[in-house]
Design an enzyme around this catalytic site. Structure first.
Site, PDB file in Angstrom:
ATOM      1  N   ARG A 106       1.418 -10.887  -5.047  1.00  0.00           N
ATOM      2  CA  ARG A 106       0.550 -10.811  -6.223  1.00  0.00           C
ATOM      3  C   ARG A 106       0.210  -9.354  -6.509  1.00  0.00           C
ATOM      4  O   ARG A 106       0.605  -8.795  -7.519  1.00  0.00           O
ATOM      5  CB  ARG A 106      -0.709 -11.665  -6.022  1.00  0.00           C
ATOM      6  CG  ARG A 106      -1.436 -11.997  -7.343  1.00  0.00           C
ATOM      7  CD  ARG A 106      -2.308 -10.847  -7.850  1.00  0.00           C
ATOM      8  NE  ARG A 106      -3.289 -10.434  -6.859  1.00  0.00           N
ATOM      9  CZ  ARG A 106      -4.003  -9.327  -6.963  1.00  0.00           C
ATOM     10  NH1 ARG A 106      -3.844  -8.506  -7.993  1.00  0.00           N
ATOM     11  NH2 ARG A 106      -4.873  -8.993  -6.027  1.00  0.00           N
ATOM     12  N   ASP A 107      -0.500  -8.695  -5.590  1.00  0.00           N
ATOM     13  CA  ASP A 107      -0.816  -7.279  -5.802  1.00  0.00           C
ATOM     14  C   ASP A 107       0.467  -6.458  -5.815  1.00  0.00           C
ATOM     15  O   ASP A 107       0.603  -5.489  -6.571  1.00  0.00           O
ATOM     16  CB  ASP A 107      -1.764  -6.779  -4.711  1.00  0.00           C
ATOM     17  CG  ASP A 107      -2.783  -5.776  -5.225  1.00  0.00           C
ATOM     18  OD1 ASP A 107      -2.382  -4.854  -5.962  1.00  0.00           O
ATOM     19  OD2 ASP A 107      -3.974  -5.905  -4.907  1.00  0.00           O
ATOM     20  N   HIS A 128       2.322  -5.588  -9.135  1.00  0.00           N
ATOM     21  CA  HIS A 128       2.049  -4.368  -9.909  1.00  0.00           C
ATOM     22  C   HIS A 128       3.079  -3.290  -9.573  1.00  0.00           C
ATOM     23  O   HIS A 128       3.650  -2.646 -10.454  1.00  0.00           O
ATOM     24  CB  HIS A 128       0.647  -3.841  -9.590  1.00  0.00           C
ATOM     25  CG  HIS A 128      -0.469  -4.687 -10.092  1.00  0.00           C
ATOM     26  ND1 HIS A 128      -0.677  -4.920 -11.433  1.00  0.00           N
ATOM     27  CD2 HIS A 128      -1.460  -5.346  -9.433  1.00  0.00           C
ATOM     28  CE1 HIS A 128      -1.752  -5.688 -11.582  1.00  0.00           C
ATOM     29  NE2 HIS A 128      -2.233  -5.965 -10.385  1.00  0.00           N
TER      30      HIS A 128
END
Length: 359
Positions: free
Chosen positions: A31-32, A35
């Site tokens: 998820r992170d 980015h």
């Protein structure tokens, strides 16, 4: 790991927490890390990473677009593979780990939560700016009604006092949140700043909800800050294997586990297996290592939301302005997540200033 005989419910019924653990670790590489990868995960990468993390004993794996459910957009960046497909694939791949998903009210919708649950997600993490916990109330209500475990994210926690943060945590807990996270979105908190905030939230919530911490490496303190959080009473800690996250990345899970082992904090994660997963599975999926370079340091020093990094690099190249100048000015303006488009205005402003100075 998730059976009735091995799971202890602490504080609030329904929290997935093994009696053998002191702390529950959530890996947010998928998820992170989105980015850092500009949301370009493939199905094969997600399958391989989930299998490796699950095999190492990671209890919770977060899978979503970097900006949460519904984040695939012009403003935040389009996903290569639809996030709901990745959530479903992750849930099908994991044997013991629970699959978590993130949503930001105003970006994702209640319908997105329902779909993610249908695809196998069982932990709903709802994020707001640290002064806007009230916008999460209906989403926590829906998640609890549907039997999802709930986690709340108070983003950019460095921007308000521990006392004010605790009051916002109370809003989330009263709405049905089972664990409220102090989220150092900018990697700007330093040691006591983490401990003071976590302790304040722990004191406010008592047995009503657990407390967690999500750190970034923008000042090189992700692991140290996580240790401070645990000593202050945090029961859930985030990290990303190989630091695979926004900015300089998150606290590396493999390092966290090594340190936790050294100080006697039990997590259920095998150090050697997670080190192997980081080196052999996660690293090959990364476009590059997450670096503690000038841009990342500026974000930590100036208090800039970590996901601004790639946006600043892109706008800097487009307008011929150094990314670190964009990030520093974003910090001066106290921009928060969702205001990435203002980097264009800042770039044009610096362009005009440079032209006026003959540069």
């Amino acid at each position: 790991m998730g059976s009735d005989t091995s799971t202890q419910l602490l504080g609030t019924d329904g929290i997935f927490f093994d009696a053998a653990w002191d702390v529950r670790v959530t890996d947010t590489s998928l998820r992170d890390g989105s980015h850092h990868k500009r949301h370009q995960f493939t199905a094969d990468e997600v399958r391989a990473i989930v299998a490796a993390l699950d095999g190492a004993g990671v209890p919770v794996i977060e899978v979503t677009h970097g900006d949460g459910l519904g984040g695939s957009s012009f403003n935040y960046g389009f996903s290569k593979t639809p996030e709901q497909e990745l959530i479903k694939l992750a849930a099908q791949t994991a044997t013991n780990a629970k699959i978590a998903f993130l949503m930001l009210p105003g970006v994702g919708t209640k319908e997105d939560i329902i779909e993610a649950q249908g695809n196998g997600g069982s932990i709903c993490r709802i994020a707001t700016h640290c002064t806007e916990a009230d916008v999460s109330i209906q989403h926590f209500g829906l998640a609890r009604e549907r039997g999802l475990e709930t986690v709340g994210f108070l983003m950019m926690s460095h921007t308000i006092s521990p006392e004010k943060l605790a009051k916002q945590a109370r809003i989330m807990a009263d709405a049905g949140c089972q664990c409220v996270y102090v989220v150092d979105s900018a990697g700007a908190l330093v040691l006591d700043g983490v401990a003071d905030r976590v302790a304040a939230v722990v004191a406010e919530l008592g047995s009503d909800a657990q407390v967690g911490f999500h750190g970034h490496e923008n000042l090189g303190l992700g692991v140290a800050n996580s240790i401070e959080a645990v000593r202050a009473g945090a029961k859930q800690i985030d990290g990303s294997t190989r630091r695979f996250g926004a900015g300089a990345g998150n606290a590396p899970v493999e390092a966290l586990i090594g340190v936790f082992d050294k100080i006697g904090v039990k997590t259920g994660i095998d150090f050697f297996d997670i080190a192997d997963a980081a080196e052999e599975v996660v690293a090959p999926a990364m476009p590059a290592e997450c670096l503690l370079d000038r841009n990342a340091l500026i974000m930590g020093y100036s208090g800039v939301y970590s996901s601004f990094l790639k946006h600043a690099i892109r706008q800097g190249e487009r307008y011929g302005v150094p990314a670190h100048q964009l990030l520093h000015r974003a910090g001066e303006r106290k921009l928060i997540g969702g205001q990435e488009d203002q980097l264009i205005d800042i770039a044009l402003e610096i362009q005009r200033e440079n032209a006026a100075n003959g540069q």
